[in-house]
Design a protein around this motif. Structure first.
Motif, short mmCIF file in Angstrom:
data_model
loop_
_atom_site.label_atom_id
_atom_site.label_comp_id
_atom_site.label_asym_id
_atom_site.label_seq_id
_atom_site.Cartn_x
_atom_site.Cartn_y
_atom_site.Cartn_z
N MET A 149 -55.06 60.49 109.11
CA MET A 149 -54.44 59.53 110.05
C MET A 149 -53.36 60.21 110.88
O MET A 149 -53.23 59.93 112.08
N ALA A 150 -52.59 61.11 110.28
CA ALA A 150 -51.57 61.84 111.04
C ALA A 150 -52.20 62.73 112.09
O ALA A 150 -51.74 62.80 113.25
N ILE A 151 -53.28 63.41 111.74
CA ILE A 151 -53.97 64.27 112.70
C ILE A 151 -54.59 63.42 113.81
O ILE A 151 -54.56 63.79 114.99
N ALA A 152 -55.14 62.26 113.46
CA ALA A 152 -55.74 61.38 114.46
C ALA A 152 -54.68 60.85 115.43
O ALA A 152 -54.94 60.74 116.64
N ALA A 153 -53.51 60.54 114.93
CA ALA A 153 -52.44 60.05 115.80
C ALA A 153 -51.99 61.15 116.76
O ALA A 153 -51.78 60.90 117.96
N ALA A 154 -51.86 62.37 116.26
CA ALA A 154 -51.48 63.49 117.13
C ALA A 154 -52.56 63.77 118.16
O ALA A 154 -52.26 64.02 119.34
N GLU A 155 -53.81 63.71 117.73
CA GLU A 155 -54.93 63.93 118.66
C GLU A 155 -54.95 62.87 119.75
O GLU A 155 -55.17 63.17 120.93
N ALA A 156 -54.70 61.63 119.38
CA ALA A 156 -54.71 60.55 120.37
C ALA A 156 -53.56 60.71 121.36
O ALA A 156 -53.76 60.55 122.57
N ALA A 157 -52.39 61.06 120.88
CA ALA A 157 -51.25 61.21 121.77
C ALA A 157 -51.44 62.37 122.73
O ALA A 157 -51.24 62.23 123.95
N ILE A 158 -51.85 63.51 122.22
CA ILE A 158 -52.04 64.68 123.08
C ILE A 158 -53.23 64.48 124.00
O ILE A 158 -53.17 64.81 125.20
N GLY A 159 -54.32 63.94 123.48
CA GLY A 159 -55.51 63.73 124.29
C GLY A 159 -55.26 62.75 125.43
O GLY A 159 -55.67 63.00 126.57
N LEU A 160 -54.60 61.65 125.14
CA LEU A 160 -54.32 60.68 126.20
C LEU A 160 -53.33 61.22 127.22
O LEU A 160 -53.44 60.92 128.42
N ALA A 161 -52.38 62.03 126.77
CA ALA A 161 -51.46 62.66 127.72
C ALA A 161 -52.21 63.61 128.65
O ALA A 161 -51.94 63.65 129.86
N LEU A 162 -53.16 64.36 128.11
CA LEU A 162 -53.97 65.24 128.95
C LEU A 162 -54.83 64.45 129.93
O LEU A 162 -54.96 64.83 131.11
N VAL A 163 -55.41 63.36 129.46
CA VAL A 163 -56.25 62.53 130.35
C VAL A 163 -55.41 61.94 131.48
O VAL A 163 -55.83 61.93 132.64
N VAL A 164 -54.21 61.49 131.17
CA VAL A 164 -53.34 60.93 132.21
C VAL A 164 -52.95 62.01 133.22
O VAL A 164 -52.97 61.78 134.44
N ALA A 165 -52.63 63.20 132.73
CA ALA A 165 -52.26 64.29 133.64
C ALA A 165 -53.43 64.69 134.53
O ALA A 165 -53.26 64.91 135.74
N ILE A 166 -54.62 64.78 133.97
CA ILE A 166 -55.79 65.14 134.77
C ILE A 166 -56.15 64.01 135.73
O ILE A 166 -56.55 64.26 136.87
#
Length: 111
Positions: free
Chosen positions: A77-94
């Motif tokens: 769950m901790a890894i999934a939360a980090a993945e979601a935060a970083i992934g969504l930040a990358l998607v917003v930036a792109i």
């Protein structure tokens, strides 16, 4: 009860039903990753796959009456939360740069 033997039911639900549910949820996640084009939907499908694995860990942990599976779930769950935060930040930036969130059109690494 012997700790090495699976209990046939967890809270009145047979273990097989819970494992079938996990397989169905994982299959939906794989299908979403393979067939969808939106990066946000792909991240949601990856979360589905991680949650189905969490369900399997919890089912086996409860049926074997051990805690190790539930401890692993916290790490997943901790890894999934980090993945979601970083992934969504990358998607917003792109999305700000390319004005799209389709993975077919995200080619920022090309020269």
């Amino acid at each position: 009860m012997n700790p090495g033997v699976l209990k046939p039911m967890i809270a009145g639900i047979p273990v097989e039903y819970l494992l079938i549910l996990a397989c169905i949820v994982f299959s939906i996640g794989v299908a979403g990753v393979l067939f969808r084009r939106s990066a946000v939907i792909i991240f949601m499908c990856i979360e589905l796959m991680l949650n189905s694995v969490n369900l399997v860990f919890v089912v086996f942990s409860k049926s074997l009456q051990q805690v190790q599976g539930e401890v692993v779930v916290f790490f997943v769950m901790a890894i999934a939360a980090a993945e979601a935060a970083i992934g969504l930040a990358l998607v917003v930036a792109i999305h700000r740069k390319k004005k799209t969130s389709f993975v077919d059109e995200m080619n920022l690494m090309k020269w």
